[in-house]
Motif scaffolding. Structure first.
Motif, mmCIF file in Angstrom:
data_model
loop_
_atom_site.group_PDB
_atom_site.id
_atom_site.type_symbol
_atom_site.label_atom_id
_atom_site.label_comp_id
_atom_site.label_asym_id
_atom_site.label_seq_id
_atom_site.Cartn_x
_atom_site.Cartn_y
_atom_site.Cartn_z
ATOM 1 N N ARG A 1 42.856 29.159 47.128
ATOM 2 C CA ARG A 1 42.113 30.388 47.407
ATOM 3 C C ARG A 1 42.673 31.552 46.594
ATOM 4 N NH1 ARG A 1 41.883 29.840 54.023
ATOM 5 N NH2 ARG A 1 40.308 28.175 54.128
ATOM 6 N N LEU A 2 43.997 31.551 46.416
ATOM 7 C CA LEU A 2 44.608 32.595 45.583
ATOM 8 C C LEU A 2 44.066 32.524 44.162
ATOM 9 C CD1 LEU A 2 46.772 34.765 44.898
ATOM 10 C CD2 LEU A 2 48.357 32.854 44.467
ATOM 11 N N TRP A 3 43.997 31.313 43.602
ATOM 12 C CA TRP A 3 43.484 31.168 42.218
ATOM 13 C C TRP A 3 42.052 31.681 42.123
ATOM 14 C CZ3 TRP A 3 47.765 31.296 40.509
ATOM 15 C CH2 TRP A 3 48.739 30.302 40.519
ATOM 16 N N ARG A 4 41.254 31.400 43.129
ATOM 17 C CA ARG A 4 39.866 31.875 43.113
ATOM 18 C C ARG A 4 39.815 33.407 43.085
ATOM 19 N NH1 ARG A 4 34.892 29.695 44.374
ATOM 20 N NH2 ARG A 4 33.330 31.164 45.135
ATOM 21 N N SER A 5 40.664 34.038 43.884
ATOM 22 C CA SER A 5 40.702 35.497 43.923
ATOM 23 C C SER A 5 41.185 36.063 42.590
ATOM 24 C CB SER A 5 41.627 35.967 45.054
ATOM 25 O OG SER A 5 41.173 35.511 46.314
ATOM 26 N N VAL A 6 42.245 35.500 42.047
ATOM 27 C CA VAL A 6 42.806 35.994 40.790
ATOM 28 C C VAL A 6 41.774 35.923 39.668
ATOM 29 C CG1 VAL A 6 44.521 35.533 38.988
ATOM 30 C CG2 VAL A 6 45.199 35.462 41.375
ATOM 31 N N LYS A 7 41.056 34.823 39.589
ATOM 32 C CA LYS A 7 40.141 34.631 38.467
ATOM 33 C C LYS A 7 38.870 35.456 38.597
ATOM 34 C CE LYS A 7 41.945 30.145 37.080
ATOM 35 N NZ LYS A 7 41.689 28.724 36.792
ATOM 36 N N TYR A 8 38.293 35.476 39.798
ATOM 37 C CA TYR A 8 37.036 36.208 39.962
ATOM 38 C C TYR A 8 37.254 37.717 40.039
ATOM 39 C CZ TYR A 8 34.001 32.171 40.482
ATOM 40 O OH TYR A 8 33.271 31.029 40.233
ATOM 41 N N GLU A 9 38.407 38.137 40.529
ATOM 42 C CA GLU A 9 38.641 39.569 40.704
ATOM 43 C C GLU A 9 39.396 40.198 39.545
ATOM 44 O OE1 GLU A 9 40.587 40.019 44.452
ATOM 45 O OE2 GLU A 9 38.997 38.997 45.578
ATOM 46 N N ASP A 10 39.933 39.374 38.632
ATOM 47 C CA ASP A 10 40.712 39.963 37.531
ATOM 48 C C ASP A 10 40.440 39.283 36.190
ATOM 49 O OD1 ASP A 10 43.093 41.876 36.907
ATOM 50 O OD2 ASP A 10 43.677 39.979 35.998
ATOM 51 N N ILE A 11 40.762 38.005 36.076
ATOM 52 C CA ILE A 11 40.759 37.343 34.771
ATOM 53 C C ILE A 11 39.363 37.279 34.164
ATOM 54 C CG2 ILE A 11 41.154 35.132 33.608
ATOM 55 C CD1 ILE A 11 43.533 34.741 35.516
ATOM 56 N N TYR A 12 38.373 36.835 34.929
ATOM 57 C CA TYR A 12 37.013 36.722 34.392
ATOM 58 C C TYR A 12 36.406 38.092 34.096
ATOM 59 C CZ TYR A 12 37.052 31.802 35.826
ATOM 60 O OH TYR A 12 37.344 30.473 35.972
ATOM 61 N N LEU A 13 36.791 39.102 34.865
ATOM 62 C CA LEU A 13 36.240 40.434 34.659
ATOM 63 C C LEU A 13 36.802 41.102 33.413
ATOM 64 C CD1 LEU A 13 36.280 41.864 38.316
ATOM 65 C CD2 LEU A 13 34.316 41.000 37.038
ATOM 66 N N LYS A 14 38.082 40.884 33.144
ATOM 67 C CA LYS A 14 38.748 41.620 32.067
ATOM 68 C C LYS A 14 38.813 40.845 30.754
ATOM 69 C CE LYS A 14 41.414 44.347 35.355
ATOM 70 N NZ LYS A 14 42.736 44.742 35.858
ATOM 71 N N ASP A 15 38.724 39.507 30.812
ATOM 72 C CA ASP A 15 38.659 38.692 29.599
ATOM 73 C C ASP A 15 39.748 39.103 28.604
ATOM 74 O OD1 ASP A 15 37.695 36.679 28.008
ATOM 75 O OD2 ASP A 15 36.128 37.900 27.087
ATOM 76 N N TYR A 16 40.988 38.878 28.966
ATOM 77 C CA TYR A 16 42.134 39.345 28.199
ATOM 78 C C TYR A 16 42.152 38.760 26.780
ATOM 79 C CZ TYR A 16 43.870 41.077 32.646
ATOM 80 O OH TYR A 16 44.006 41.748 33.834
ATOM 81 N N ALA A 17 42.534 39.608 25.814
ATOM 82 C CA ALA A 17 42.537 39.207 24.402
ATOM 83 C C ALA A 17 43.902 38.744 23.931
ATOM 84 C CB ALA A 17 42.056 40.367 23.525
ATOM 85 N N SER A 18 44.989 39.183 24.586
ATOM 86 C CA SER A 18 46.334 38.825 24.149
ATOM 87 C C SER A 18 47.209 38.532 25.353
ATOM 88 C CB SER A 18 46.958 39.956 23.319
ATOM 89 O OG SER A 18 47.198 41.100 24.127
ATOM 90 N N VAL A 19 48.313 37.832 25.098
ATOM 91 C CA VAL A 19 49.225 37.475 26.186
ATOM 92 C C VAL A 19 49.883 38.707 26.808
ATOM 93 C CG1 VAL A 19 51.303 36.170 26.787
ATOM 94 C CG2 VAL A 19 49.611 35.169 25.246
ATOM 95 N N PRO A 20 50.351 39.682 26.017
ATOM 96 C CA PRO A 20 50.909 40.891 26.656
ATOM 97 C C PRO A 20 49.912 41.592 27.564
ATOM 98 C CG PRO A 20 51.563 40.806 24.353
ATOM 99 C CD PRO A 20 50.571 39.704 24.556
ATOM 100 N N GLU A 21 48.635 41.664 27.150
ATOM 101 C CA GLU A 21 47.616 42.271 28.008
ATOM 102 C C GLU A 21 47.453 41.470 29.295
ATOM 103 O OE1 GLU A 21 43.913 42.772 26.035
ATOM 104 O OE2 GLU A 21 44.736 43.978 24.414
ATOM 105 N N LEU A 22 47.434 40.144 29.170
ATOM 106 C CA LEU A 22 47.305 39.281 30.350
ATOM 107 C C LEU A 22 48.484 39.470 31.288
ATOM 108 C CD1 LEU A 22 45.994 36.903 31.911
ATOM 109 C CD2 LEU A 22 47.284 35.361 30.410
ATOM 110 N N ASP A 23 49.691 39.529 30.744
ATOM 111 C CA ASP A 23 50.891 39.681 31.550
ATOM 112 C C ASP A 23 50.858 41.006 32.320
ATOM 113 O OD1 ASP A 23 53.784 38.612 32.010
ATOM 114 O OD2 ASP A 23 54.054 40.715 31.484
ATOM 115 N N THR A 24 50.488 42.085 31.636
ATOM 116 C CA THR A 24 50.406 43.395 32.284
ATOM 117 C C THR A 24 49.301 43.410 33.337
ATOM 118 O OG1 THR A 24 51.195 44.486 30.271
ATOM 119 C CG2 THR A 24 50.088 45.867 31.908
ATOM 120 N N GLY A 25 48.149 42.817 32.995
ATOM 121 C CA GLY A 25 47.033 42.791 33.925
ATOM 122 C C GLY A 25 47.347 42.012 35.190
ATOM 123 N N LEU A 26 47.998 40.861 35.043
ATOM 124 C CA LEU A 26 48.356 40.066 36.219
ATOM 125 C C LEU A 26 49.401 40.771 37.071
ATOM 126 C CD1 LEU A 26 48.461 36.428 34.801
ATOM 127 C CD2 LEU A 26 46.797 37.400 36.385
#
Length: 369
Positions: free
Chosen positions: A317-342
């Motif tokens: 359930r955590l993975w579902r929340s993380v992906k639908y509420e953050d990762i899929y919405l922001k579509d990170y372009a680089s690893v530093p951006e992903l790290d900061t966003g998470l």
């Protein structure tokens, strides 16, 4: 005529493996820059992490002097490279690999192609060969598979293949099998072999049968998920407290080695002690380093047995929340951006996001109450 096999120097392998070990780029990005296949990069990274400790394992004066000499020479080489790179920065070099490739003069009388590539920041093999890695089409399929898996985690490769074909993609089961293996996705249902365990690993009992979870730090669990990005992908591991749903630690990695799981565990153990740590029998969690760390902390280890398909439901359930509420919405372009966003998202998840199962309180409120 057979294609000549490429050979890499030890120094070059070290540089590529070190870049992968930093975890600031996906394997696809590193492969594109170096023209080394992602599988090869993953092997070099594992070798570096496994063998690197041996450099410091001996206390003999001779080996210490040899190491200091090697370290000094390496620093001198790095210093020279830095000086040359700083000089090249003033020349306003283009960022495009194709433009850099066009600047190479193969018939230059004084500067070799190797040195030209070094000065331009272009790997020599990139000058001759096309970049390796997953195609854009495969990355697109992996994104679709990941989204569908969150909706139907009971889909294995046969149903996932049928789903993609219904969506109009001409794919066969072999491609879907391979991509799901890379993503570390398996259908959630009772079956003979739910996870691939490490060879010869100790089998730990399942301790949660009939156990009532009544307080924080009674049971923790860990799991790994695939994270799609604009260029390539990463893997994310998280450690979750079952009672409060509080995320105690998380780490990113561009490969599925066990090092990033161990780093997350050590980070979580700095926050608190616990009674039971439950995982599946995946190779990252059955590794001796991982289980030894738990045993040294006095933690009881529990591992899912056959047919235990719902034990990771909280972290799924955590993975579902993380992906639908953050990762899929922001579509990170680089690893530093992903790290900061998470980092921002998990702060929000722990301290601000209310959970219905917790009486609409945030996990931190329950965990530290």
């Amino acid at each position: 005529m057979s294609k000549k096999r490429r050979r890499y120097s030890a120094e070059y392998k070290f540089k590529v493996a070190l870049e992968a070990a930093k975890g600031t780029k996906t394997l696809a990005e590193i492969a594109s820059e170096t023209s080394v296949h992602p599988n090869q990069i993953s092997q070099w990274k594992s070798q570096l992490l496994e063998d690197g400790a041996h450099v410091f394992s001996s206390n003999s004066a001779r080996q210490q002097r040899e190491f200091e000499k090697l370290e000094s020479e390496l620093y001198e080489q790095i210093g020279r490279l830095r000086m040359e790179l700083e000089w090249l920065k003033k020349k306003a070099l283009p960022a495009s690999t194709e433009v850099k490739r066009a600047m190479i003069e193969p018939n230059h009388p004084d500067i070799s192609i190797r040195r030209q590539c070094e000065l331009l920041g272009l790997n020599r093999s990139t000058y001759y060969y096309a970049p390796a890695g997953e195609s854009e089409f495969n990355l697109h399929l992996m994104r679709l598979i990941d989204e569908q898996y969150l909706k139907t985690p009971f889909y294995g490769w046969p149903r996932m293949t049928a789903y993609l074909q219904r969506e109009g993609y001409a794919v066969n089961h072999k491609r879907v099998q391979r991509l799901m293996r890379i993503m570390d996705l398996q259908a959630i249902h009772p079956k003979r072999k739910t996870s691939v365990a490490g060879k010869g690993h100790k089998i730990y009992p399942y301790l949660l049968r009939g156990l009532e979870i009544t307080q924080p730090n009674q049971v923790w669990s860990a799991d790994i998920t695939y994270v799609p990005m604009q260029h390539g992908f990463m893997y994310l591991v998280a450690i979750l407290d079952w009672f409060s749903r509080y995320v105690l630690a998380w780490q990113l990695s561009n490969t599925l080695d066990g090092r990033f799981c161990l780093d997350a565990l050590q980070q979580a153990l700095l926050l608190s002690t616990l009674d039971i740590f439950n995982t599946d029998q995946g190779v990252q969690f059955t590794a001796l380093e991982f289980t030894s760390c738990l045993e040294a902390a006095g933690v009881r280890i529990s591992m899912d047995g056959r047919g235990r398909v719902f034990d990771n439901i909280f972290i799924e359930r955590l993975w579902r929340s993380v992906k639908y509420e953050d990762i899929y919405l922001k579509d990170y372009a680089s690893v530093p951006e992903l790290d900061t966003g998470l980092d921002d998202y998990f702060q929000f998840y722990n301290h601000d996001r209310s959970h219905q199962s917790l009486g609409y309180r945030a996990p931190a409120e329950v965990h530290f109450a």
